[in-house]
Write a protein that holds these residues in place. Structure first.
Motif, PDB file in Angstrom:
ATOM      1  N   GLY A  38       0.839  -1.187   0.000  1.00 13.58           N
ATOM      2  CA  GLY A  38       0.000   0.000   0.000  1.00 13.58           C
ATOM      3  C   GLY A  38       0.870   1.230   0.000  1.00 13.58           C
ATOM      4  O   GLY A  38       2.078   1.157   0.247  1.00 13.58           O
ATOM      5  N   PRO A  39       0.279   2.386  -0.283  1.00 16.63           N
ATOM      6  CA  PRO A  39       1.063   3.624  -0.317  1.00 16.63           C
ATOM      7  C   PRO A  39       1.621   3.976   1.046  1.00 16.63           C
ATOM      8  O   PRO A  39       1.116   3.515   2.083  1.00 16.63           O
ATOM      9  N   SER A  40       2.644   4.804   1.059  1.00 17.72           N
ATOM     10  CA  SER A  40       3.229   5.245   2.325  1.00 17.72           C
ATOM     11  C   SER A  40       2.171   5.935   3.173  1.00 17.72           C
ATOM     12  O   SER A  40       1.360   6.715   2.669  1.00 17.72           O
ATOM     13  N   GLY A  41       2.168   5.612   4.466  1.00 18.25           N
ATOM     14  CA  GLY A  41       1.230   6.231   5.383  1.00 18.25           C
ATOM     15  C   GLY A  41      -0.105   5.538   5.488  1.00 18.25           C
ATOM     16  O   GLY A  41      -0.997   6.015   6.201  1.00 18.25           O
ATOM     17  N   CYS A  42      -0.254   4.379   4.822  1.00 15.71           N
ATOM     18  CA  CYS A  42      -1.550   3.696   4.861  1.00 15.71           C
ATOM     19  C   CYS A  42      -1.694   2.776   6.076  1.00 15.71           C
ATOM     20  O   CYS A  42      -2.750   2.168   6.260  1.00 15.71           O
ATOM     21  N   GLY A  43      -0.644   2.645   6.888  1.00 15.74           N
ATOM     22  CA  GLY A  43      -0.777   1.887   8.124  1.00 15.74           C
ATOM     23  C   GLY A  43      -0.200   0.491   8.105  1.00 15.74           C
ATOM     24  O   GLY A  43      -0.475  -0.307   9.003  1.00 15.74           O
ATOM     25  N   LYS A  44       0.643   0.165   7.131  1.00 21.41           N
ATOM     26  CA  LYS A  44       1.192  -1.191   7.038  1.00 21.41           C
ATOM     27  C   LYS A  44       2.009  -1.546   8.277  1.00 21.41           C
ATOM     28  O   LYS A  44       1.795  -2.583   8.910  1.00 21.41           O
ATOM     29  N   SER A  45       2.972  -0.687   8.607  1.00 22.29           N
ATOM     30  CA  SER A  45       3.820  -0.953   9.770  1.00 22.29           C
ATOM     31  C   SER A  45       3.017  -0.871  11.065  1.00 22.29           C
ATOM     32  O   SER A  45       3.267  -1.637  12.002  1.00 22.29           O
ATOM     33  N   THR A  46       2.063   0.037  11.118  1.00 18.31           N
ATOM     34  CA  THR A  46       1.202   0.136  12.299  1.00 18.31           C
ATOM     35  C   THR A  46       0.424  -1.154  12.498  1.00 18.31           C
ATOM     36  O   THR A  46       0.269  -1.637  13.626  1.00 18.31           O
ATOM     37  N   LEU A  47      -0.042  -1.734  11.404  1.00 17.75           N
ATOM     38  CA  LEU A  47      -0.777  -2.997  11.494  1.00 17.75           C
ATOM     39  C   LEU A  47       0.126  -4.106  12.026  1.00 17.75           C
ATOM     40  O   LEU A  47      -0.282  -4.913  12.867  1.00 17.75           O
ATOM     41  N   LEU A  48       1.376  -4.135  11.558  1.00 17.09           N
ATOM     42  CA  LEU A  48       2.322  -5.138  12.038  1.00 17.09           C
ATOM     43  C   LEU A  48       2.557  -4.984  13.544  1.00 17.09           C
ATOM     44  O   LEU A  48       2.676  -5.974  14.266  1.00 17.09           O
ATOM     45  N   ARG A  49       2.600  -3.753  14.007  1.00 19.17           N
ATOM     46  CA  ARG A  49       2.810  -3.497  15.431  1.00 19.17           C
ATOM     47  C   ARG A  49       1.630  -3.982  16.273  1.00 19.17           C
ATOM     48  O   ARG A  49       1.809  -4.342  17.439  1.00 19.17           O
ATOM     49  N   GLN A  50       0.450  -4.003  15.713  1.00 17.29           N
ATOM     50  CA  GLN A  50      -0.695  -4.523  16.458  1.00 17.29           C
ATOM     51  C   GLN A  50      -0.558  -6.037  16.672  1.00 17.29           C
ATOM     52  O   GLN A  50      -0.865  -6.564  17.735  1.00 17.29           O
ATOM     53  N   VAL A  51      -0.066  -6.728  15.624  1.00 14.70           N
ATOM     54  CA  VAL A  51       0.090  -8.185  15.721  1.00 14.70           C
ATOM     55  C   VAL A  51       1.210  -8.545  16.682  1.00 14.70           C
ATOM     56  O   VAL A  51       1.129  -9.528  17.426  1.00 14.70           O
ATOM     57  N   SER A  52       2.260  -7.732  16.715  1.00 14.55           N
ATOM     58  CA  SER A  52       3.398  -8.006  17.604  1.00 14.55           C
ATOM     59  C   SER A  52       3.144  -7.545  19.029  1.00 14.55           C
ATOM     60  O   SER A  52       3.950  -7.822  19.915  1.00 14.55           O
TER      61      SER A  52
END
Length: 264
Positions: free
Chosen positions: A44-58
């Motif tokens: 997804g484009p930058s700022g769409c929450g990809k890394s934030t989503l990963l942080r929720q799983v971790s």
């Protein structure tokens, strides 16, 4: 005995951050069911929450709304069922590669067992002959392989990879992709991979999850949520030149707002 791969379930996950001007919504109503042993790529484009989503799983972060479960139970801070490898290797410069990998071992691992495990993992990522070197003495690719081995030392049921090859040169990146394929075949844990590289996603993943970007007014009604999930055909290792993959690449780039040809 290695921990079995675990499923991941995200149900109506949302994340909003406080800002000086009020709040900023990064994720909204994300629903995703990841099967045990599956490799999922998040694009997804930058700022769409990809890394934030990963942080929720971790469990490095907590969702504002919704729930995240691994193996059928909610994730908790310090959850040892997951492990993360980041874009930067984040190795301790004064430790050897072997000592850096050992940092990922579970607490109270017997010394002999831990040493054997570290040696096994270094061999798995092709660094058996480099165990006594320090980070300053190795290439970026070798440092990233060490980071991957350290994450695997945790014996995770879910491995979370946040742009792990993004800082590498093109050739090293391709080699690291092949390494991940081999590692997953040897230790088939569940993998969630954040990447900006559509070709990488199609080469590695069983499914590609496309997230919408908040910054695009045209997609604002579905901001921060899953726009599309694409099944990737064929078993790994895949042929990078396969026309099916190249067609899917064009579709995904169109989804991300990057036209691959000029229409008349």
């Amino acid at each position: 005995m290695h921990q079995l791969a675990l499923p991941v379930l995200l149900a109506a996950v949302g994340r909003t951050f406080a800002t000086p001007d009020g709040s900023r919504e990064v994720l909204r109503d994300v629903n995703l069911d990841v099967h045990a042993g599956e490799v999922i790529a998040l694009v997804g484009p930058s700022g769409c929450g990809k890394s934030t989503l990963l942080r929720q799983v971790s469990a490095l972060d907590t969702p504002t709304t919704g729930t995240v479960a691994v193996g059928g139970t909610p994730v908790t801070p310090g959850d040892r069922r997951t492990a993360v490898a980041f874009q930067e290797p984040r190795l301790l410069p004064w430790r050897t590669l072997a000592a850096n990998v050992a940092l990922g071992l579970p607490l109270r691992t017997p010394r002999a067992q831990g040493a054997a495990r570290v040696a096994e993992l270094l061999d798995l990522v092709g660094l058996a002959d480099s165990a006594t070197l320090r980070p300053r003495q190795v290439s970026g690719g070798m440092a990233q392989r060490t980071s991957l081995a350290r994450a695997l030392a945790r014996d995770p049921g879910v491995l979370l990879l946040d742009e792990p090859f993004g800082a590498l040169d093109a050739l090293t990146r391709l080699r690291m992709q092949d390494l991940l394929v081999n590692v997953h075949e040897t230790r088939p844990t569940t993998v969630l991979l954040v990447t900006h590289d559509v070709e990488e996603a199609l080469y590695l993943a069983d499914r590609v999850v496309v997230l919408r970007g908040l910054a695009d007014p045209a997609t604002a009604p579905s901001a921060g949520s899953v726009a599309r999930v694409v099944d990737v055909p064929g078993e790994r290792p895949r042929d990078r030149a396969d026309h099916v993959l190249t067609d899917l690449r064009a579709e995904l780039l169109e989804d991300l707002g990057v036209p691959t040809h000029v229409r008349p």
